[in-house]
Design a protein around this motif. Structure first.
Motif, PDB file in Angstrom:
ATOM      1  N   ALA A 209      61.414  28.912  45.742  1.00  0.00           N
ATOM      2  CA  ALA A 209      60.443  28.407  44.751  1.00  0.00           C
ATOM      3  C   ALA A 209      59.755  27.139  45.238  1.00  0.00           C
ATOM      4  N   LYS A 210      60.558  26.251  45.822  1.00  0.00           N
ATOM      5  CA  LYS A 210      59.979  24.995  46.332  1.00  0.00           C
ATOM      6  C   LYS A 210      58.980  25.283  47.449  1.00  0.00           C
TER       7      LYS A 210
ATOM      8  N   ALA B  24      57.275  27.965  47.812  1.00  0.00           N
ATOM      9  CA  ALA B  24      56.056  28.579  47.247  1.00  0.00           C
ATOM     10  C   ALA B  24      55.113  27.515  46.675  1.00  0.00           C
ATOM     11  N   LEU B  25      55.676  26.546  45.970  1.00  0.00           N
ATOM     12  CA  LEU B  25      54.847  25.474  45.425  1.00  0.00           C
ATOM     13  C   LEU B  25      54.167  24.666  46.525  1.00  0.00           C
TER      14      LEU B  25
ATOM     15  N   ALA C 220      51.389  26.684  48.036  1.00  0.00           N
ATOM     16  CA  ALA C 220      50.197  26.734  47.165  1.00  0.00           C
ATOM     17  C   ALA C 220      49.395  25.427  47.233  1.00  0.00           C
TER      18      ALA C 220
ATOM     19  N   ASP D 280      51.130  25.747  35.281  1.00  0.00           N
ATOM     20  CA  ASP D 280      51.287  26.508  36.523  1.00  0.00           C
ATOM     21  C   ASP D 280      52.653  26.252  37.166  1.00  0.00           C
ATOM     22  N   THR D 281      53.063  24.985  37.183  1.00  0.00           N
ATOM     23  CA  THR D 281      54.372  24.642  37.771  1.00  0.00           C
ATOM     24  C   THR D 281      55.502  25.324  37.025  1.00  0.00           C
TER      25      THR D 281
ATOM     26  N   LYS E 234      55.314  28.136  35.257  1.00  0.00           N
ATOM     27  CA  LYS E 234      55.323  29.561  35.543  1.00  0.00           C
ATOM     28  C   LYS E 234      55.948  29.863  36.903  1.00  0.00           C
ATOM     29  N   ALA E 235      55.685  28.981  37.858  1.00  0.00           N
ATOM     30  CA  ALA E 235      56.261  29.198  39.208  1.00  0.00           C
ATOM     31  C   ALA E 235      57.793  29.082  39.178  1.00  0.00           C
TER      32      ALA E 235
ATOM     33  N   ALA F  33      59.263  32.174  37.527  1.00  0.00           N
ATOM     34  CA  ALA F  33      59.240  33.317  38.457  1.00  0.00           C
ATOM     35  C   ALA F  33      60.359  33.214  39.485  1.00  0.00           C
ATOM     36  N   ALA F  34      60.595  31.987  39.964  1.00  0.00           N
ATOM     37  CA  ALA F  34      61.677  31.810  40.952  1.00  0.00           C
ATOM     38  C   ALA F  34      63.038  32.103  40.328  1.00  0.00           C
TER      39      ALA F  34
END
Length: 595
Positions: free
Chosen positions: A500-501, A503-504, A507, A539-540, A542-543, A546-547
């Motif tokens: 997750a980290k 992915a952020l 992005a 957005d954060t 939601k990310a 998802a993770a």
């Protein structure tokens, strides 16, 4: 020296017929050598001597053929010169008839001594003299065959004041000590003075039963010749068993040695006159103990005393005294304490003071045993102040603990109780049985205790090793997190949180790259148009959600189902339906607002 001394008495005792006069009519004779001598290596109390020769080896008279095994042991020597033909088990002179290791020697007829050297005992310490006697094989010749070097030590609690020489010889038929004192009195006293020197004793008391007037006269004459005021020859009343060590000490000194203690603790030590003569030969002449005086009596034409080399068959000895054809067996020792021999051919050993040729006429078979009537005759006759009838009941009932409480091991097995019993109970046989059983049980207990100690030691060792292993594993586990932390930057497998980290970050980097590209293509508009807004909190969120969903899905996939063996078809169908619903979960979630 003769002196008037007060004599004491002991309780009990009997006066059986002596049968001594026949064998004292002739002087000591030297027995011719037999064609084969069987010399047992174990001839005394203690360990069995180790063989020092081999088959085929030629030995000289007095050469050591068995070395003492430990301190409680005595060496064994060749009784004549000849060739060793075998080292093998042969039958021993014991009622059991068991065999023991023996050295078999074929005499060469020369009877040649090995080189001998006297010992200057006055210039040597007592410990060295004791070692010499041990290596010379000197043991007690009164019947106990206890190694003499062990008895020649001062007492633990008191210095030895009195050395007692036992010349009582109280048992019927036996006269070997009597004729020895008649013929070799001076040598006996020389040996006694050597023992007095080793013990540091003040006086020597020689006790002889008053039915031996010739021996008393010879010993007094020898004492007068050496002009030693500390040597006293004393005639004691004739009563069996006056020759017992504790009984003779009581008669001569008035000292009564208590149960479980030694006479040396009271400043007294007792030796047989034959032992004193053996000490003289070992020290003054350098000769080891290879023979002894033996009485042959009973069913023979000429009862007498011979000097017999050890290992001589008893039959050979008896035939030189005129053994009669109707002899049924031999008895080694006297009729009161002697042992029936298993055969005629067993050898003479250091414990053999007498051999009696027996017949049913001379020694009638024992009468049938009858019930004990508790008459108390055995208790009145016991010289050890015991209660034989109580010992009999407890031993017969195998109540050995109670028998020990009645001091079974104080019994000297003199046979007085059996001699006077009107019920003809072989009491001594019961007492010997009880002692052997107690010894056997104590040995078994000692072996069991040793086994238990080994078992407990093994368990303690295994427990210790287990704890040490646990400590090593704990130390290794404590060091593992540090190693994992150090290795984390190079790890190739990432957790869901790390995904997750990443992915952020990716992005954010992508948006930054887009901004830089847009600024490069339209620099004029970059100032007029506002910059792209940063990712919002929505957005954060939601990310991160998802993770988390991805991480849960990975855990469900990795988890193995449990208790899924041996399922029924219905159960398997339920599981399949649940898996189908789980797989269709997101679709169901989307329909929920419409319901």
């Amino acid at each position: 020296m003769n002196a008037l001394r007060r004599l004491f008495s002991f309780n009990g005792g009997v006066k059986p017929p002596t049968h001594k006069s026949d064998s004292t009519q002739h002087p000591i004779a030297q027995l011719p050598l037999a064609s084969e001598l069987v010399v047992p290596l174990h001839q005394s109390i203690g360990g069995t001597p180790r063989p020092q020769v081999e088959a085929g080896q030629h030995v000289l008279k007095g050469e050591r053929i068995g070395a003492a095994d430990g301190n409680v042991s005595a060496a064994v020597h060749a009784p004549t010169s000849g060739r060793v033909t075998a080292i093998e088990p042969r039958q021993m002179p014991h009622t059991s008839g068991l065999s023991a290791l023996c050295v078999v020697i074929e005499p060469d007829g020369e009877d040649r001594w090995m080189p001998l050297a006297p010992v200057p005992y006055r210039s040597l310490p007592a410990d060295e003299l004791r070692d010499i006697l041990r290596d010379a094989g000197v043991v007690g010749l009164g019947g106990a065959v206890f190694p003499s070097h062990l008895k020649l030590r001062p007492g633990r609690r008191a210095a030895t004041r009195t050395l007692v020489l036992n010349g009582a010889e109280c048992e019927p038929y036996i006269t070997c000590d009597d004729v020895l004192m008649r013929e070799r009195a001076a040598d006996i006293l020389r040996g006694a003075r050597i023992m007095r020197h080793m013990l540091g004793a003040e006086e020597i008391l020689v006790g002889i039963e008053d039915n031996k007037p010739e021996a008393i006269a010879a010993m007094r004459a020898a004492a007068a010749d050496i002009d030693d005021m500390r040597v006293v020859v004393i005639a004691v009343p004739t009563r069996y068993p006056a020759g017992g060590a504790k009984q003779l000490i009581r008669v001569l000194t008035g000292i009564e040695v208590p149960h479980g203690e030694r006479s040396t603790d009271y400043g007294v030590q007792c030796f047989n006159v034959g032992t004193a003569f053996a000490v003289h030969e070992a020290i003054d002449l350098g000769r080891p103990l290879v023979s002894r005086i033996v009485t042959i009596a009973g069913n023979v034409d000429t009862p007498r005393n011979f000097e017999v080399p050890f290992g001589t068959p008893m039959e050979h000895l008896a035939r030189h005294a005129g053994l009669r054809a109707d002899t049924t067996h031999f008895i080694m020792g006297g009729p009161m304490m002697g042992l029936r021999m298993p055969s005629f051919g067993v050898p003479v050993v250091k414990a053999t003071n007498c051999v009696i040729a027996a017949t049913p006429t001379l020694f009638a078979p024992p009468q049938p045993e009858q019930p004990c009537i508790r008459c108390g005759d055995c208790a009145r006759a016991c010289p050890a102040d015991l209660q034989p009838f109580e010992l009999y009941w407890h031993t017969r009932a195998r109540n050995f603990g109670k028998a020990q409480e009645y001091h079974l091991f104080d019994c000297i097995e003199c046979g007085c109780c059996s001699y006077v019993c009107p019920s003809h109970i072989p009491l001594v046989d019961y007492f010997r049985f009880g002692k052997s059983e107690i010894w056997a049980r104590e040995q078994q207990k000692a072996e069991a205790d040793s086994a238990r100690e080994r078992f407990e030691s093994r368990n303690a060792r295994l427990e210790r090793e287990k704890l040490e292993k646990a400590e090593r594993l704990a130390a290794r586990a404590a060091g593992a997190p540090r190693a994992a932390t150090a290795a984390a930057p190079t790890a190739t497998d990432a957790s869901p949180d790390q995904d997750a980290k990443k992915a952020l970050i990716a992005a954010a980097m992508a948006r930054a790259k887009q901004r830089s590209t847009a600024m490069a293509e339209a620099p004029a508009q970059a100032v007029a148009e506002p910059a792209a807004p940063p990712p919002s909190a929505e957005d954060t969120k939601k990310a991160l959600i998802a993770a988390a969903l991805a991480r849960a899905q990975a855990q469900r996939t990795a988890a193995a189902p449990r208790n899924t063996e041996n399922l029924t078809p219905a159960q398997q169908a339920q599981i399949d339906a649940a898996e189908t619903r789980r797989a269709a979960g997101p679709a169901t979630t989307e329909k929920e607002p419409d319901q």
